[in-house]
Design an enzyme around this catalytic site. Structure first.
Site, short mmCIF file in Angstrom:
data_model
loop_
_atom_site.label_atom_id
_atom_site.label_comp_id
_atom_site.label_asym_id
_atom_site.label_seq_id
_atom_site.Cartn_x
_atom_site.Cartn_y
_atom_site.Cartn_z
N GLY A 40 0.71 -0.65 -7.76
CA GLY A 40 0.60 -0.41 -6.33
C GLY A 40 0.69 1.07 -6.03
O GLY A 40 1.36 1.82 -6.75
N GLY A 88 0.42 2.33 -2.39
CA GLY A 88 0.44 2.56 -0.94
C GLY A 88 1.49 3.61 -0.60
O GLY A 88 1.89 4.42 -1.44
N ASN A 89 1.97 3.56 0.63
CA ASN A 89 2.97 4.50 1.12
C ASN A 89 4.24 4.45 0.27
O ASN A 89 4.71 5.46 -0.28
CB ASN A 89 3.24 4.13 2.58
CG ASN A 89 4.05 5.14 3.34
OD1 ASN A 89 4.99 4.77 4.04
ND2 ASN A 89 3.73 6.40 3.24
N TRP A 90 4.79 3.26 0.08
CA TRP A 90 6.04 3.08 -0.66
C TRP A 90 5.81 3.25 -2.16
O TRP A 90 6.60 3.88 -2.86
CB TRP A 90 6.63 1.71 -0.31
CG TRP A 90 7.98 1.32 -0.83
CD1 TRP A 90 8.38 0.03 -1.09
CD2 TRP A 90 9.13 2.13 -1.08
NE1 TRP A 90 9.69 0.02 -1.50
CE2 TRP A 90 10.17 1.30 -1.51
CE3 TRP A 90 9.37 3.51 -1.01
CZ2 TRP A 90 11.44 1.76 -1.87
CZ3 TRP A 90 10.64 3.98 -1.37
CH2 TRP A 90 11.65 3.12 -1.79
N GLY A 91 4.70 2.72 -2.66
CA GLY A 91 4.39 2.87 -4.09
C GLY A 91 4.26 4.33 -4.49
O GLY A 91 4.74 4.75 -5.54
N LYS A 140 8.59 -6.79 -0.15
CA LYS A 140 9.40 -7.46 0.86
C LYS A 140 8.60 -8.58 1.50
O LYS A 140 7.69 -8.35 2.27
CB LYS A 140 9.89 -6.44 1.90
CG LYS A 140 10.88 -5.46 1.26
CD LYS A 140 11.31 -4.32 2.15
CE LYS A 140 12.40 -3.51 1.45
NZ LYS A 140 12.83 -2.34 2.21
N LYS A 199 14.42 -9.17 7.09
CA LYS A 199 14.66 -8.10 8.07
C LYS A 199 13.39 -7.71 8.81
O LYS A 199 13.43 -7.25 9.94
CB LYS A 199 15.33 -6.91 7.41
CG LYS A 199 14.56 -6.31 6.23
CD LYS A 199 13.79 -5.09 6.60
CE LYS A 199 12.83 -4.70 5.50
NZ LYS A 199 12.36 -3.33 5.61
N ARG A 242 7.44 0.15 10.56
CA ARG A 242 6.12 -0.14 11.15
C ARG A 242 6.09 -1.50 11.84
O ARG A 242 5.32 -1.69 12.78
CB ARG A 242 5.02 -0.03 10.09
CG ARG A 242 5.15 -0.97 8.94
CD ARG A 242 4.14 -0.64 7.84
NE ARG A 242 4.58 -1.25 6.60
CZ ARG A 242 4.10 -0.92 5.41
NH1 ARG A 242 3.20 0.01 5.29
NH2 ARG A 242 4.53 -1.53 4.33
N ASN A 243 6.91 -2.47 11.39
CA ASN A 243 6.94 -3.77 12.06
C ASN A 243 7.42 -3.60 13.50
O ASN A 243 6.86 -4.19 14.43
CB ASN A 243 7.85 -4.74 11.30
CG ASN A 243 7.20 -5.25 10.03
OD1 ASN A 243 6.37 -6.15 10.05
ND2 ASN A 243 7.55 -4.64 8.90
#
EC number: 1.1.1.8
Length: 349
Positions: free
Chosen positions: A10, A12-15, A120, A204, A269-270
């Site tokens: 992965g 993305g942003n977190w990866g 998550k 969460k 972001r959620n």
């Protein structure tokens, strides 16, 4: 002895934020191979391949712009090739894609590979709840740990101090992963309650959607604090009902629990998209496209999966906050009625 090979599944942003940490540590610690592979879903960025940009400019210009990745992090567009010979797999993709990725990797891993999930979300299995780490572990036949915490990716990439939690049934695996990922500003606690740590990370996001509705409707901090507290109570109640292992309240006081819940309800972001949903009346899908630059929201989808599990067990009315988020997102319940759903919460009876 050669160092352990690491692959990040992965980008993305977190990866990409995790790649910055893992690449830096792997280059310095003798028992890790300095070359870290990162599987990148190939995209065209202004006529150039994203992998080519990452491997020449050492920056994920789409998902983590402005941050240099260590030069020993190598972007690979083929997931099987990226994971070849890996001793440690770090899974960090949107949870809706993990099944397909596991299908591709199956049969191509070393016998003693271990994995850690930073994903998550939950999956809905034939018998109800399926945790993402369970899905990966069963499909690939590898032991899995999880990492969850109050970790907004851009802040981690900025090297701002934060904490996180590793859940690992195997103490040696937990310590190895801690060594690979801990830095002076990314502090890690290892606990054994894997299920509880992972449930916190998934649930969460539903509460954060509720917090965003609350912001979009113009309610104040008192209301938002109530949403966070009621959300935490539903998270604990759900974990006690559905986790196969032990569930202790202490785990909810780790970074994966109350800390992650707070930061997501104020900064994630959620929350951001849910606030825009309440203000504009645009659909979640439309706002995702407009606001998230190709990233996916986890909260609404997790609410849908959870609702299906709760319906199956006949327990929908025990979880009014989770249910209200689901109904607003998927059954056209007016967002203005969200707070009404909390006024008769079982917590107040």
């Amino acid at each position: 002895m050669t160092g352990k090979k690491v692959c990040i599944v992965g980008s993305g942003n977190w990866g990409s934020a995790i790649a910055k940490i893992v690449g830096g540590n792997a280059a310095q610690l003798a028992h890790f191979d300095p070359r870290v592979t990162m599987w990148v879903f190939e995209e065209d960025i202004g006529g150039r391949k994203l992998t080519e940009i990452i491997n020449t400019q050492h920056e994920n210009v789409k998902y983590l712009p402005g941050h240099k990745l260590p030069p020993n992090v190598v972007a690979v567009p083929d997931v099987v090739q990226a994971a070849a010979d890996a001793d440690i797999l770090i899974f960090v993709v949107p949870h809706q894609f993990i099944g397909k990725i596991c299908d591709q990797l199956k049969g191509h891993l070393k016998a003693d590979t271990i994995g850690v999930s930073l994903i998550k979300g939950v999956d809905e299995g034939p018998k109800g709840l399926k945790l993402i780490s369970e899905v990966i572990g069963e499909r690939l036949g590898i032991p899995m740990s999880v990492l969850m915490g109050a970790n907004i990716a851009n802040e981690v990439a900025d090297e701002k101090f934060c904490e996180t939690t590793i859940g690992s049934k195997n103490q040696a695996h937990g310590q190895l992963l801690k060594e690979l990922m801990q830095t002076p500003n990314f502090r890690i606690t290892v606990v054994q309650e894997v299920d509880t740590v992972e449930i916190c990370g998934a649930l969460k996001n539903i509460v954060a959607v509720g917090a965003g509705f609350c912001d979009g409707l113009g309610f104040g901090d008192n209301t938002k604090a109530a949403v966070i507290r009621l959300g935490l109570m539903e998270m604990i109640a759900f974990a006690k009902l559905f986790c196969s292992g032990s569930v202790s309240s202490a785990t909810f006081l780790e970074s994966c629990g109350v800390a992650d819940l707070i930061t997501t309800c104020y900064g994630g972001r959620n929350r951001k998209v849910a606030e825009a949903f309440a203000r504009t009346g645009k659909s979640i899908e439309q706002l995702e496209k407009e606001m998230l630059n190709g990233q996916k929201l986890q909260g609404p989808q997790t609410a849908r999966e959870l609702h299906s599990i709760l319906q199956h067990k006949g327990m929908v009315d025990k979880f009014p906050l989770f249910t209200a988020v689901y109904k607003v997102c998927y059954e056209n319940q007016p967002v203005g009625e969200f707070i009404h759903c909390l006024q008769n919460h079982p917590e107040h009876v």
